[in-house]
Design a protein around this motif. Structure first.
Motif, mmCIF file in Angstrom:
data_model
loop_
_atom_site.group_PDB
_atom_site.id
_atom_site.type_symbol
_atom_site.label_atom_id
_atom_site.label_comp_id
_atom_site.label_asym_id
_atom_site.label_seq_id
_atom_site.Cartn_x
_atom_site.Cartn_y
_atom_site.Cartn_z
ATOM 1 N N PRO A 74 -0.159 20.746 -3.236
ATOM 2 C CA PRO A 74 0.490 21.687 -2.316
ATOM 3 C C PRO A 74 -0.526 22.636 -1.698
ATOM 4 O O PRO A 74 -1.569 22.919 -2.294
ATOM 5 C CB PRO A 74 1.464 22.451 -3.224
ATOM 6 C CG PRO A 74 1.702 21.553 -4.386
ATOM 7 C CD PRO A 74 0.417 20.804 -4.587
ATOM 8 N N TYR A 184 -0.736 18.150 0.847
ATOM 9 C CA TYR A 184 0.227 17.069 1.100
ATOM 10 C C TYR A 184 0.389 16.828 2.598
ATOM 11 O O TYR A 184 0.509 15.681 3.048
ATOM 12 C CB TYR A 184 1.583 17.409 0.480
ATOM 13 C CG TYR A 184 1.632 17.181 -1.018
ATOM 14 C CD1 TYR A 184 1.347 15.930 -1.563
ATOM 15 C CD2 TYR A 184 1.977 18.207 -1.891
ATOM 16 C CE1 TYR A 184 1.387 15.715 -2.926
ATOM 17 C CE2 TYR A 184 2.027 17.995 -3.263
ATOM 18 C CZ TYR A 184 1.723 16.753 -3.771
ATOM 19 O OH TYR A 184 1.765 16.540 -5.130
ATOM 20 N N GLU A 185 0.376 17.910 3.368
ATOM 21 C CA GLU A 185 0.528 17.788 4.821
ATOM 22 C C GLU A 185 -0.654 17.056 5.444
ATOM 23 O O GLU A 185 -0.469 16.209 6.333
ATOM 24 C CB GLU A 185 0.694 19.179 5.448
ATOM 25 C CG GLU A 185 2.005 19.885 5.127
ATOM 26 C CD GLU A 185 2.055 20.480 3.714
ATOM 27 O OE1 GLU A 185 3.165 20.858 3.274
ATOM 28 O OE2 GLU A 185 0.999 20.557 3.043
ATOM 29 N N GLU A 228 14.206 20.981 -2.101
ATOM 30 C CA GLU A 228 13.822 22.258 -2.700
ATOM 31 C C GLU A 228 13.895 23.354 -1.650
ATOM 32 O O GLU A 228 13.437 23.171 -0.526
ATOM 33 C CB GLU A 228 12.375 22.194 -3.216
ATOM 34 C CG GLU A 228 12.222 21.641 -4.605
ATOM 35 C CD GLU A 228 10.775 21.770 -5.068
ATOM 36 O OE1 GLU A 228 10.347 22.891 -5.426
ATOM 37 O OE2 GLU A 228 10.065 20.755 -5.023
ATOM 38 N N LYS A 230 12.598 26.822 -0.243
ATOM 39 C CA LYS A 230 11.403 27.660 -0.294
ATOM 40 C C LYS A 230 11.571 28.838 0.665
ATOM 41 O O LYS A 230 12.279 28.732 1.668
ATOM 42 C CB LYS A 230 10.155 26.853 0.094
ATOM 43 C CG LYS A 230 9.818 25.723 -0.864
ATOM 44 C CD LYS A 230 9.228 26.248 -2.152
ATOM 45 C CE LYS A 230 8.831 25.118 -3.093
ATOM 46 N NZ LYS A 230 8.280 25.636 -4.354
ATOM 47 N N TYR A 243 13.014 27.641 4.251
ATOM 48 C CA TYR A 243 12.781 26.271 4.700
ATOM 49 C C TYR A 243 12.988 25.330 3.519
ATOM 50 O O TYR A 243 12.998 25.757 2.360
ATOM 51 C CB TYR A 243 11.378 26.098 5.295
ATOM 52 C CG TYR A 243 10.237 26.295 4.329
ATOM 53 C CD1 TYR A 243 9.618 25.213 3.717
ATOM 54 C CD2 TYR A 243 9.745 27.578 4.034
ATOM 55 C CE1 TYR A 243 8.562 25.382 2.832
ATOM 56 C CE2 TYR A 243 8.691 27.769 3.157
ATOM 57 C CZ TYR A 243 8.110 26.663 2.562
ATOM 58 O OH TYR A 243 7.070 26.841 1.679
ATOM 59 N N LYS A 245 11.931 21.907 1.371
ATOM 60 C CA LYS A 245 10.794 21.043 1.056
ATOM 61 C C LYS A 245 11.330 19.698 0.574
ATOM 62 O O LYS A 245 12.070 19.636 -0.411
ATOM 63 C CB LYS A 245 9.961 21.711 -0.033
ATOM 64 C CG LYS A 245 8.691 20.965 -0.405
ATOM 65 C CD LYS A 245 7.966 21.738 -1.481
ATOM 66 C CE LYS A 245 6.947 20.865 -2.173
ATOM 67 N NZ LYS A 245 6.401 21.491 -3.373
ATOM 68 N N GLN A 246 10.964 18.637 1.276
ATOM 69 C CA GLN A 246 11.428 17.302 0.912
ATOM 70 C C GLN A 246 10.223 16.393 0.677
ATOM 71 O O GLN A 246 9.185 16.540 1.322
ATOM 72 C CB GLN A 246 12.313 16.730 2.018
ATOM 73 C CG GLN A 246 13.585 16.129 1.485
ATOM 74 C CD GLN A 246 14.646 15.949 2.558
ATOM 75 O OE1 GLN A 246 14.477 16.343 3.701
ATOM 76 N NE2 GLN A 246 15.753 15.344 2.192
ATOM 77 N N ASN A 251 3.629 12.849 -1.041
ATOM 78 C CA ASN A 251 4.117 13.305 -2.349
ATOM 79 C C ASN A 251 4.395 12.118 -3.266
ATOM 80 O O ASN A 251 4.045 12.136 -4.456
ATOM 81 C CB ASN A 251 5.416 14.108 -2.186
ATOM 82 C CG ASN A 251 5.266 15.299 -1.270
ATOM 83 O OD1 ASN A 251 5.246 15.145 -0.056
ATOM 84 N ND2 ASN A 251 5.158 16.480 -1.835
#
Length: 515
Positions: A74, A184-185, A228, A230, A243, A245-246, A251
């Motif tokens: 992350p 991750y992005e 999730e 956030k 927002y 988180k998927q 991931n």
């Protein structure tokens, strides 16, 4: 005292003003008995640990420093537990290394650092901070697999053939040099755009991960893709937005390789060469089959949406679950069916008695990949090394007691995290009294309806006393409140429009009314 007419005490510490973020986070930590700071003697001990990589230590390890290695974590992460290496071999084969921070090299048994880490047993992740299991010098520094630094690791290494089937595996102490740190992005962009740093390696690993995931699901693993929530925090750590988180391919890539390492280590210790159980004392992460009564309740709920569950065997149940979770994707009942499915599952725990992991569909499973933040992983590293050295392990009762403690601390950590999220959700709605929101009914009780706002997943209560158009009766078997005169139903999963009535930051409580 016996002679006193009433008890008395003295204030030893003030946490601050109720409702303030720092106060509330410290209050949550106190509620669950998590310490705020490390004792001074633990800090002093940690500072005296040698962090140099000596030549004689290198010779005792397998050297991976020249192999392409990177981390994917992350964007906010500082404690990098795991790295992955890639190396092409002759004959179209590929070597994949899963390298885990060698915490056990620095945390010696029976030291004060060891005792402190065991008591904590886990890092606690609150919405705005981490309460670490290890002092920051280790968790974010010495042990963390930071880019362009040589690090000691404990590794699971696999050789795959050109059909991506694992032909060889190896476990042992290693030395690595991480070439790059991906978020991750970052890794997702490489996967989607098919360009960027280490593009060939990431695309191949993603391909392998997808095959492993498909095989897992086919063999009975249940796939929950829970969203999730956030919070975007402003400079004062107040929630300025929400927002979701998927999980993306990046991931799942990391998840599959971590599952591979965990599963392989557990099988290596738990099975003999002929495939029969070895019964060696070890730490397993187990997950029992669901309770039949809970499955029956779940079946009653999903039937109204046209779904069925085959209950002949545990694998039939998992296949039915996967089919339902796939069918509801994008539908209004998706979130609530997933939530109820998760509640139907047994709780995973640590133990020396292996019964397999039902949810993942594995006969052998452990936790090997996160020793910076989980105590059982440190136990697994120590036990694995003992078996690799040919030592006998005869302290099964002690290991079981440590497993029990770790499971208990994991639950407390999860509860503390949820409390911090609940506080932040309430704070997010502070000042929004009177505003209207779309919601879903997330629970029905004799005293009212629990609703969850669709844009923030904030949950609160519509009290029964505020529903005045009829007298409503709870019908548990259909998860509904039903009006006696009108027959009108408020049912779990129904969309509903609500207005914020009251926001209580101290009680962490939200009250709504129907629109």
């Amino acid at each position: 005292p016996r002679k006193a007419s009433s008890p008395f005490g003295r204030i030893i510490k003030s946490l601050g003003q109720p409702g303030e973020l720092n106060t509330e986070m410290h209050a949550i930590m106190h509620d669950y008995s998590f310490p705020e700071d490390f004792p001074l003697d633990v800090i002093n001990y940690t500072q005296r640990i040698s962090t140099k990589i000596e030549e004689n230590q290198i010779s005792a390890r397998r050297d991976f420093r020249k192999k392409t290695t990177f981390t994917i974590d992350p964007v906010t992460a500082k404690d990098f537990d795991d790295a992955i290496s890639y190396a092409p071999l002759a004959g179209g084969r590929t070597e994949i290394g899963i390298h885990i921070a060698d915490v056990s090299h620095y945390v010696k048994p029976n030291s004060i650092l060891d005792e402190e880490a065991y008591e904590r047993a886990t890092s606690v992740y609150l919405v705005d901070r981490v309460v670490p299991m290890l002092p920051e010098l280790l968790s974010n520094g010495v042990c963390s697999l930071r880019p362009r630094e040589e690090k000691f690791t404990f590794s699971a290494v696999f050789v795959l053939n050109d059909k991506m089937v694992i032909e060889e595996e190896w476990f042992g102490k290693t030395l690595i040099y991480s070439d790059h740190r991906f978020t991750y992005e970052d890794a997702q962009n490489v996967i989607e755009q098919k360009k960027g740093k280490f593009v060939d390696e990431i695309l191949l690993m993603n391909q392998i991960a997808k095959k492993m995931r498909a095989k897992r699901i086919k063999e009975g693993a249940i796939t929950f893709d829970r969203v999730e929530v956030k919070f975007r925090l402003d400079k004062d750590n107040n929630p300025s937005g929400v927002y979701f988180k998927q999980a993306m391919d990046a991931n799942e890539l990391i998840e599959e390789f971590m599952l591979l390492a965990n599963r392989s280590v557990a099988s290596f210790i738990g099975k003999k060469m002929d495939g029969t159980p070895s019964y060696k004392p070890f730490v397993y992460r187990v997950h029992d089959i669901p309770d039949p009564d809970k499955i029956a309740t779940f079946l009653t709920f999903v039937k109204q949406f046209g779904h069925q569950i085959t209950m002949k065997t545990p694998k039939d149940i998992s296949n039915s679950m996967n089919r339902i979770l796939s069918d509801i994707s994008g539908k209004r009942e998706e979130h609530l069916v997933e939530l109820l499915a998760i509640r139907t599952m047994s709780k995973a725990k640590y133990t020396t008695e292996n019964i397999g992991h039902y949810g993942l569909g594995f006969n052998y499973y452990t936790h090997f990949t996160s020793p910076i933040r989980r105590w059982p992983d440190v136990m697994v590293h120590r036990l694995l090394q003992s078996y690799l050295d040919g030592d006998k392990v005869n302290n099964k009762e002690v290991i079981e007691e440590q497993c029990k403690h770790s499971s208990e601390m994991e639950k407390l950590s999860t509860d503390a995290e949820r409390s911090s999220i609940k506080y932040m959700q309430v704070k997010y709605l502070l000042g929004k009294e009177g505003q209207e929101f779309d919601a879903l009914i997330s629970g029905v009780t004799e005293f009212g309806i629990f609703v969850e706002l669709q844009d923030s997943l904030c949950e609160g209560l519509v009290s029964m006393r505020d529903i005045s158009d009829d007298h409503y009766v709870l019908q548990k078997e259909i998860f509904s409140l039903v009006g006696r005169k009108t027959g009108h139903k408020f049912q779990l999963g129904d969309p509903i429009r609500v207005r914020v009535r009251n926001v209580d930051l101290v009680k962490k409580q939200l009250d709504f009314e129907l629109v």
